[in-house]
Design a protein around this motif. Structure first.
Motif: not given
Length: 264
Positions: A242-252
């Protein structure tokens, strides 16, 4: 710009192609699909615990962006091949599956990254999907859809030499895989465009069709058959970038903000 008659607003499950289509069909959640490039590489990277910074351009601005975020800069597949350096991190799932010591990665992609940024600017929560994590993305979205949220799935497609959109069948299959799983998980109406993608997915024969479609043949003939094989691994991953701010990280690993439901 939303065009009358094109926004699919009477359906909660929607589909439209490329950056222009993404703008025309807004939704609460937007799923970008770029099977033989951006989102499969993104999935593999996030699966390995790498924070991914998508970037629109493949020029000096990408290098500056990487320095600003203390990140490694990925290069294009063919650029890495021309350098003859197997250690180079590139826009290749196979290269990311073996990389060590990378914590942050700038991933330039004029298709997938551009679409992701455009969708985020619209206020949607952006998710990266491919064949590898189609089921996981659907399971993450299902309770949100059941609560009334809308979802647009955006197959990125490729570009012809004149820079016009080339609808790519592998992205249609990826979009259909997400939508079919989501339709089975949540009670929501799907637009005709979304149902078309589901039907295309049901007709696909993996991994053979992915290897034999135009994009798959192009990569295989250039020596990237491993990338195609990784991309064909349906539901091999539980990671939901998921894109949060400027980066993608794992939703979990996150509790991303739930967008205000605009009922659009």
């Amino acid at each position: 710009m939303t065009l009358p008659g094109h926004d699919q607003s009477s359906y909660r499950l929607r589909l439209e192609w490329g950056p222009t289509g993404a703008e025309a069909v807004p939704a609460d959640y937007a799923v970008v699909v770029d099977v033989l490039s951006f989102t499969t590489t993104l999935n593999v990277a996030v699966e390995r615990g790498i924070e991914v910074f998508p970037f629109r351009w493949r020029d000096s601005r990408a290098a500056e962006h990487a320095v600003r975020h203390g990140a490694t800069l990925a290069v294009g597949r063919f650029e890495a091949l021309s350098r003859g350096d197997a250690r180079h991190v590139s826009l290749s799932p196979a290269s990311l599956s073996e990389v060590e010591g990378v914590q942050r990665l700038v991933l330039p992609s004029p298709n997938g990254s551009s679409i992701a940024f455009a969708l985020a600017a619209s206020g949607a929560q952006v998710v990266g999907a491919c064949l590898r994590n189609a089921g996981a993305v659907a399971r993450w979205l299902a309770p949100k859809v059941s609560d009334g949220a809308s979802v647009v799935v955006v197959p990125a497609g490729e570009r012809w030499y004149d820079d016009t959109l080339r609808p790519a069948v592998e992205d249609l299959w990826g979009a259909g895989a997400v939508l079919a799983a989501l339709d089975a998980e949540a009670e929501a109406g799907a637009s005709p465009e979304a149902r078309m993608a589901m039907a295309a997915w049901e007709a696909a024969l993996l991994p053979l069709d992915l290897l034999q479609c135009a994009s798959g043949r192009e990569l295989a003939e250039a020596g990237f058959v491993a990338d195609v094989e990784i991309a064909a691994q349906h539901d091999a991953s539980e990671v939901v970038p998921v894109l949060v701010g400027e980066s993608f990280r794992d939703a979990t690993e996150l509790d991303p903000p739930t967008p205000r439901l605009r009922r659009i």
